[in-house]
Motif scaffolding. Structure first.
Motif, short mmCIF file in Angstrom:
data_model
loop_
_atom_site.label_atom_id
_atom_site.label_comp_id
_atom_site.label_asym_id
_atom_site.label_seq_id
_atom_site.Cartn_x
_atom_site.Cartn_y
_atom_site.Cartn_z
N LEU A 122 15.92 -50.94 18.74
CA LEU A 122 16.36 -52.25 18.29
C LEU A 122 16.19 -53.22 19.45
O LEU A 122 16.43 -52.86 20.60
N GLU A 123 15.82 -54.45 19.14
CA GLU A 123 15.58 -55.44 20.19
C GLU A 123 16.00 -56.83 19.73
O GLU A 123 15.96 -57.14 18.53
N PHE A 124 16.39 -57.66 20.68
CA PHE A 124 16.32 -59.10 20.53
C PHE A 124 15.10 -59.53 21.34
O PHE A 124 14.96 -59.14 22.50
N ALA A 125 14.24 -60.33 20.72
CA ALA A 125 13.00 -60.71 21.40
C ALA A 125 12.62 -62.13 21.06
O ALA A 125 13.06 -62.70 20.06
N GLN A 126 11.75 -62.68 21.89
CA GLN A 126 11.23 -64.02 21.69
C GLN A 126 9.71 -63.97 21.79
O GLN A 126 9.16 -63.27 22.64
N ALA B 99 16.75 -67.93 21.89
CA ALA B 99 16.14 -69.25 22.05
C ALA B 99 16.24 -70.01 20.73
O ALA B 99 15.85 -69.51 19.69
N ARG B 100 16.79 -71.21 20.79
CA ARG B 100 16.97 -72.01 19.59
C ARG B 100 16.12 -73.27 19.64
O ARG B 100 15.81 -73.79 20.70
N SER B 101 15.76 -73.75 18.46
CA SER B 101 14.98 -74.97 18.33
C SER B 101 15.80 -76.00 17.56
O SER B 101 16.94 -75.72 17.14
#
Length: 501
Positions: free
Chosen positions: A166-170, A222-224
């Protein structure tokens, strides 16, 4: 965190055996590092969609917390209205949405939904076929409607029990990968098995939930300004069912039933790196801290700096009161040599530098206004927070009631917490008077009157306890129902919480 004689109260820890790690982290902390995946584990660059989006209509009203914004069971004959298939093959078949990617080089994606700051996205996912166990599917947490980079995603491999299952990625604008967090799932997804996966997002903070169990957190989403939600498939065929996106209340400080304690890293990871430095913040991030706690005081020329003591004597190679030193003098101090040779050269960061580091690298800040401050001095702190776009990621705390009143007057949108070495006769009345989001007492004080936790919670006020470094007390505080623990040992607390899940 201590109210009096702070220079003599800092705990001492064995620092042997850490110099290699600290040297590596120091290099990382002084320059942003992108984690690149190998070809086996990531897709290569995919050209952004070239279609020019239509002019955006007026933004709809913000949803109320608990409102289901997207609710799709895929019972229609085709793709749901408003969903955009950007890459690869997408179809609805037998009451499920099916996405297909031919190999690791194709990142199949479909976008939907709307931009939300606080939300939960959940879906039942099933790998039908995979090229290999490293292939993945993902929940898109912030993805432009046309599918172009950058994205923020929560990824699940078919081999979920791998170290990076499992990952959080950008996916960056340069079409490179930045993997910020990895975890092992509690069970294997494999193929042919339905798995209920979810992520809860509050600004840049997110939780990864696998079959109802939280397995990982991040503060680096990271949010936009306008990205919505998406589903992604890589090197596999995946079917989806029962997708929901639910609006949540803005990052509540009271933990939900069954949720783990919130980890506040005291002065950063102060047991493993020189306190109140960007290096300490970076170690805390990597340790899994939810928040970084630091202290702020003004220089002689009015610039807020991150320092705990009244003087620079203990934690730098300089001498004198911080309020007697100019920003130029503070910038020239070495704040790392006292801790270990490997950390020599770490600096006393200005608040602006710390906020910039948190904004770009991830993290939220429990910011203590240290000692008495004038209204103008508090105004400068508020200005720095606003100028860096960090109002949604800062919780201001102080022992000084006047500092909290100034903050409330200048920035009513900033949440407040009151630090206490001893409990007030009526903490709830004080919390209401000051408009507090949290009441943060010393461990010993709370231990004498644990009943105030329930009363504060009933008033909508969280309770975060300082400064606690032992598993025995973590266990007792967890059982007592506190919301967070401020600790010098964030890695150990995060690990202890993970083992208890």
């Amino acid at each position: 965190m201590t109210k009096s004689h702070p220079s003599t109260s800092a705990p001492q820890y064995d620092r042997t055996g850490r110099t290699g790690l600290l040297a590596a982290l120091l290099a990382s902390a002084l320059g942003v590092t992108t984690v690149a995946l190998t070809a086996q584990h990531a897709a290569s660059a995919v050209p952004a969609a070239s279609a020019t989006p239509a002019a955006a209509p007026a933004a709809p009203a913000a949803p109320t917390p608990g409102e289901v914004v997207v609710d799709e069971s895929f019972n229609g004959p085709g793709l749901p209205a408003g969903w955009t298939a950007v890459e690869g093959g997408w179809k609805v078949e037998n009451g499920r949405l099916v996405g297909a990617s031919t190999d690791w080089n194709q990142q199949t994606r479909i976008t939907f939904g709307r931009h939300l700051t606080d939300f939960r996205i959940e879906v039942t996912a099933r790998f039908e076929t995979v090229v290999d166990a490293a292939r993945w599917t993902a929940l898109g947490l912030d993805v432009p409607a046309n599918g172009a980079t950058p994205w923020s995603i929560a990824t699940m491999r078919s081999g979920t029990t791998a170290a990076n299952g499992l990952e959080f990625a950008q996916r960056t604008p340069a079409d490179t990968w930045n993997v910020t967090n990895t975890a092992v799932a509690p069970s294997a997804a494999g193929t042919g098995r339905d798995v209920r996966i979810a992520a809860e997002v509050h600004g840049t903070t997110a939780r990864w939930i696998f079959d109802g169990r939280e397995v990982m957190r991040t503060t680096q989403t990271a949010r936009s300004a306008d990205g919505g939600q998406a589903l992604l498939v890589n090197g596999s065929q995946v079917s989806f069912d029962d997708l929901k996106v639910t609006a949540l209340a803005p990052g509540a400080f009271i933990r939900r039933p069954g949720a783990p304690l919130t980890v506040f890293a005291h002065r950063g990871a102060s047991s493993a790196a020189p306190e109140n430095t960007l290096l300490s913040d970076e170690v805390a991030r990597r340790a899994g801290a939810d928040w970084i706690e630091n202290d702020v005081q003004p220089s002689r020329d009015g610039v807020p700096y991150v320092l705990h003591d009244d003087t620079v004597n203990r934690t730098t190679n300089g001498a004198g009161r911080i309020r007697d030193l100019t920003s130029a003098q503070l910038d020239g101090l070495d704040a790392g040599s006292w801790f270990a040779p490997a950390t020599a050269g770490a600096r006393v960061p200005s608040l602006a530098a710390q906020l910039d580091d948190l904004r770009t690298r991830g993290g939220s800040l429990l910011l203590e206004i240290k000692g008495p401050h004038t209204r103008d001095e508090v105004a400068r702190i508020v200005k720095d927070v606003r100028d860096h776009g960090m109002t949604g990621r800062v919780l201001v705390q102080s022992f000084e009631v006047d500092a909290l009143r100034h903050t409330r007057e200048l920035a009513p949108d900033l949440p407040l917490a009151l630090l206490r070495a001893d409990l007030d006769a009526d903490p709830v009345a004080v919390a209401r008077d000051l408009g507090l989001s949290a009441y943060n007492p010393a461990d010993a004080a709370l231990a004498a009157r644990p009943g105030v936790i329930e009363a504060l919670h009933a008033a909508g006020v969280a309770v975060n306890v300082w400064t606690v470094d032992t598993a025995a007390r973590w266990k007792a505080l967890d059982a007592a129902g506190v919301d967070g623990v401020i600790t010098n040992r964030p890695a150990e607390l995060a690990g202890w919480l993970s083992a208890r899940q």
